[in-house]
Design a protein around this motif. Structure first.
Motif, short mmCIF file in Angstrom:
data_model
loop_
_atom_site.label_atom_id
_atom_site.label_comp_id
_atom_site.label_asym_id
_atom_site.label_seq_id
_atom_site.Cartn_x
_atom_site.Cartn_y
_atom_site.Cartn_z
N TYR A 96 0.83 -1.21 0.00
CA TYR A 96 0.00 0.00 0.00
C TYR A 96 0.86 1.26 0.00
N GLU A 121 -8.35 7.51 0.13
CA GLU A 121 -9.29 6.39 -0.06
C GLU A 121 -8.58 5.05 0.08
N MET A 154 -8.07 4.23 3.68
CA MET A 154 -9.28 3.67 4.29
C MET A 154 -9.49 2.22 3.87
N GLN A 155 -9.25 1.93 2.57
CA GLN A 155 -9.40 0.56 2.06
C GLN A 155 -8.42 -0.38 2.76
N GLU A 195 -7.24 -0.17 5.79
CA GLU A 195 -7.70 -0.50 7.14
C GLU A 195 -8.89 -1.46 7.11
N GLU A 196 -9.78 -1.26 6.11
CA GLU A 196 -10.95 -2.13 5.99
C GLU A 196 -10.55 -3.57 5.71
N LYS A 197 -9.45 -3.75 4.99
CA LYS A 197 -9.00 -5.09 4.62
C LYS A 197 -8.10 -5.71 5.70
N GLY A 198 -7.99 -5.01 6.84
CA GLY A 198 -7.22 -5.57 7.94
C GLY A 198 -5.73 -5.43 7.81
N CYS A 199 -5.28 -4.56 6.88
CA CYS A 199 -3.84 -4.30 6.75
C CYS A 199 -3.57 -2.94 7.40
#
Length: 615
Positions: free
Chosen positions: A518, A536, A539-540, A542-546
């Motif tokens: 990332y 964005e 945010m993605q 963090e949503e994917k657990g990374c």
């Protein structure tokens, strides 16, 4: 006090117990009679135990026999042929002894073939013969075939001995089948079919410790204590568990075990103390190290070369090279001769400090003392020179390796390749890589990391992409790190669209992106001023657990600051600090540069005060 100053029953059930492991495995023995029609065994040992008509193939997992083993093997095979020709004067016991001698020089495939020839010659084999075969299969990492031979023991009416089961236990651990090994021991004990001996418990405790199952090893040891084994066995088991605890960084538990064993009258040996000293060194507990060294002398357990080498290596890695030299001096005074390992540790210490002249002096001193430097010694010096960008001296040593009759290993090549790329000598790096392939050295994954990274950093991104395509088209197992290198390389090189394609490919290939993946993409977006897309992606992520790291936040903050969006930068900085991350010096510098134009902004001043510690 400095370290240098320390010394001024019944069978198992025939079906279902072991044969279930590999029911279809080839059986070595069919019956006691066998077939008498056989060809003579030659010194090539061309018969395989599985198929007498197939030549024995080289197993890469088989240990290399000693240099003198070829002559020993030839003599043993001649003796074997003579025995077969003179059946009246030889016995299976003589054959077993001969087979055992061949096992000792590491020719396991040959032994299996010879056992097959014995059977085909009609010679009744014994349980000892089969145990030799089981041992060979276990050493060849085929414990499955070993269990198949165990079935033959039962079929022939023999009772397997504890030695046979010890061999199988060792074979299971060698193949990381520790749960099966534990089950086998439990069955041996619970069914009372075989009485496990000290070696049985020692093998299992050793295997459990080496596989990271220290807790289970301790539980087994507690059960074993009630069996009143001899002191040597207890010392061995204590030492294994203490060493494992130290490797698990449970140094206090290991020290408590030392106290326990002495209270029970079990005297620690040099292995016990060295394991503890190694563990203490890893924690930098030098006073405790000194105390244990004194205790060793007081208990008449003199430190050996390995003990000293552990201390020297640890001191050097901590930058305490002078103290390491003091220890070597003590080592010599106590009659222990420094080894190649000792000198290499000292060289490495000087290399880590960037003191290459001193490192070279150590190398020359080692040679003058009559020691032959190993390839590890050369790799240490070469790495030191490469880190100082003294590539000519590194190449001189690289050439010297061959002149001294040594072979370059993959570490040698990787080190030189990295050094050449760091100095921008890409052409020389290409030539060396070609030479490496021509010489038969197989690149590892680190080689490709170095090549891809070196090409990208020298702005040869197209060549890096071409190489990666070749890697993907081959059978090489590449991973997320290859993508990380290329995503960062292409985004820094201005090829953001290619970076996007690589980033999307990570997901389509089923690979799991990490923070570096990332960061490479976010950095490219920020450099192009695409801050909304960068935010964005955060945010993605963090949503994917990374979870983002400090570098992720600093990248986006600096992106905002470059676009004069200081308010957004400060908001993100607050979030970053709340998560326990710190700002890079370059980020703080960019904030301070805003003071001439926004010096009266209380939010800016407050943030700078948070980031810049007061003296």
């Amino acid at each position: 006090m400095s370290i240098g100053a320390v010394f001024s029953s019944s069978h198992f059930h025939r079906q279902g117990t072991f044969l279930y492991y590999f029911a279809a495995a080839p059986s070595l023995l069919c019956n006691r009679n066998g077939n008498n029609n056989v060809a003579n065994v030659t010194t090539t040992a061309s018969s395989s135990i599985v198929n007498p008509n197939r030549s024995i193939s080289t197993n890469p997992s088989q240990p290399k026999p000693p240099k003198s083993a070829s002559n020993n093997l030839e003599y043993a095979l001649v003796s074997f042929n003579q025995m077969l020709k003179s059946r009246s004067i030889f016995s299976i016991y003589s054959i077993n002894k001969l087979l055992g001698s061949i096992v000792k020089i590491g020719h396991y495939q040959t032994v299996l073939s010879l056992i097959k020839q014995v059977q085909l010659h009609g010679v009744p084999v014994t349980e000892a013969t089969i145990s030799i075969g089981i041992n060979c299969y276990c050493r060849l990492n085929r414990v499955d075939f070993g269990f198949s031979l165990l079935g033959s023991v039962f079929k022939l009416g023999y009772e397997p001995t504890v030695v046979t089961f010890n061999t199988l236990l060792k074979g299971l651990f060698a193949q990381d089948k520790h749960s099966e090994a534990k089950k086998l021991l439990v069955k041996l004990v619970s069914e009372k079919q075989i009485e496990p001996n000290a070696l049985t418990y020692g093998t299992v405790i050793n295997g459990l410790c080496k596989s990271g199952n220290t807790k289970i090893a301790i539980e087994l040891f507690r059960n074993m204590e009630t069996l009143n084994f001899e002191a040597d066995t207890m010392v061995y088991c204590y030492s294994m568990i203490i060493d494992s605890l130290c490797k698990d960084r449970m140094i206090n538990d290991a020290m408590n075990l030392l106290v326990e064993m002495t209270e029970k009258g079990v005297s620690p040996n040099v292995v016990t103390y060295t394991s503890l000293i190694h563990g203490l060194c890893n924690f930098g507990q030098w006073k405790e190290v000194a105390r244990l060294l004194r205790e060793m002398v007081d208990q008449n357990v003199p430190p050996d070369a390995h003990t000293f080498n552990v201390v020297v290596d640890a001191l050097c890695k901590e930058g305490m090279v002078k103290e390491a030299e003091d220890v070597i001096e003590v080592m010599i005074q106590r009659g222990e001769v420094p080894t190649v390992v000792t000198y290499n540790a000292l060289m490495d210490g000087y290399c880590l400090q960037g003191q290459m002249e001193e490192a070279r002096k150590v190398f020359d001193s080692m040679v003058n003392r009559g020691l032959q430097p190993s390839i590890i010694c050369y790799n240490t010096l070469i790495n030191g020179y490469c880190k100082k960008r003294r590539i000519d001296e590194a190449m001189h040593l690289f050439k010297e390796v061959s002149q001294k009759g040594l072979s370059h290993d993959i570490i040698t090549y990787n080190t030189i390749l990295h050094g050449l790329f760091e100095k921008g000598e890409c052409g020389a790096a290409r030539e060396l890589f070609s030479e490496m392939l021509a010489g038969g050295q197989i690149p590892d994954l680190w080689t490709y990391y170095i090549l891809l990274d070196g090409l990208c950093k020298n702005r040869l991104v197209a060549e890096a992409l071409s190489m990666f395509q070749a890697i993907k088209n081959s059978e090489i197992c590449y991973d997320i790190d290859c993508y990380n290198i290329l995503i960062e390389g292409t985004s820094k090189g201005g090829s953001l669209e290619i970076a996007r394609e690589l980033f999307n490919e990570v997901f389509s290939k089923g690979l799991k992106p990490d923070a570096y993946t990332y960061n490479g993409m976010i950095g490219g977006l920020c450099r192009k001023g695409l801050m909304d897309e960068a935010k964005e992606l955060l945010m993605q992520m963090e949503e994917k657990g990374c979870f983002p790291n400090h570098f992720t936040y600093n990248l986006i903050v600096q992106g905002y600051l470059k676009r004069s969006e200081s308010d957004k930068a400060i908001v993100l900085l607050d979030k970053m600090l709340a998560r326990g991350f710190s700002a890079l010096a370059s980020t703080i510098s960019m904030l301070i540069d805003l003071l001439p134009t926004r010096g009266q902004d209380p939010t800016l001043l407050n943030m700078i005060q948070k980031l810049v510690p007061r003296k």
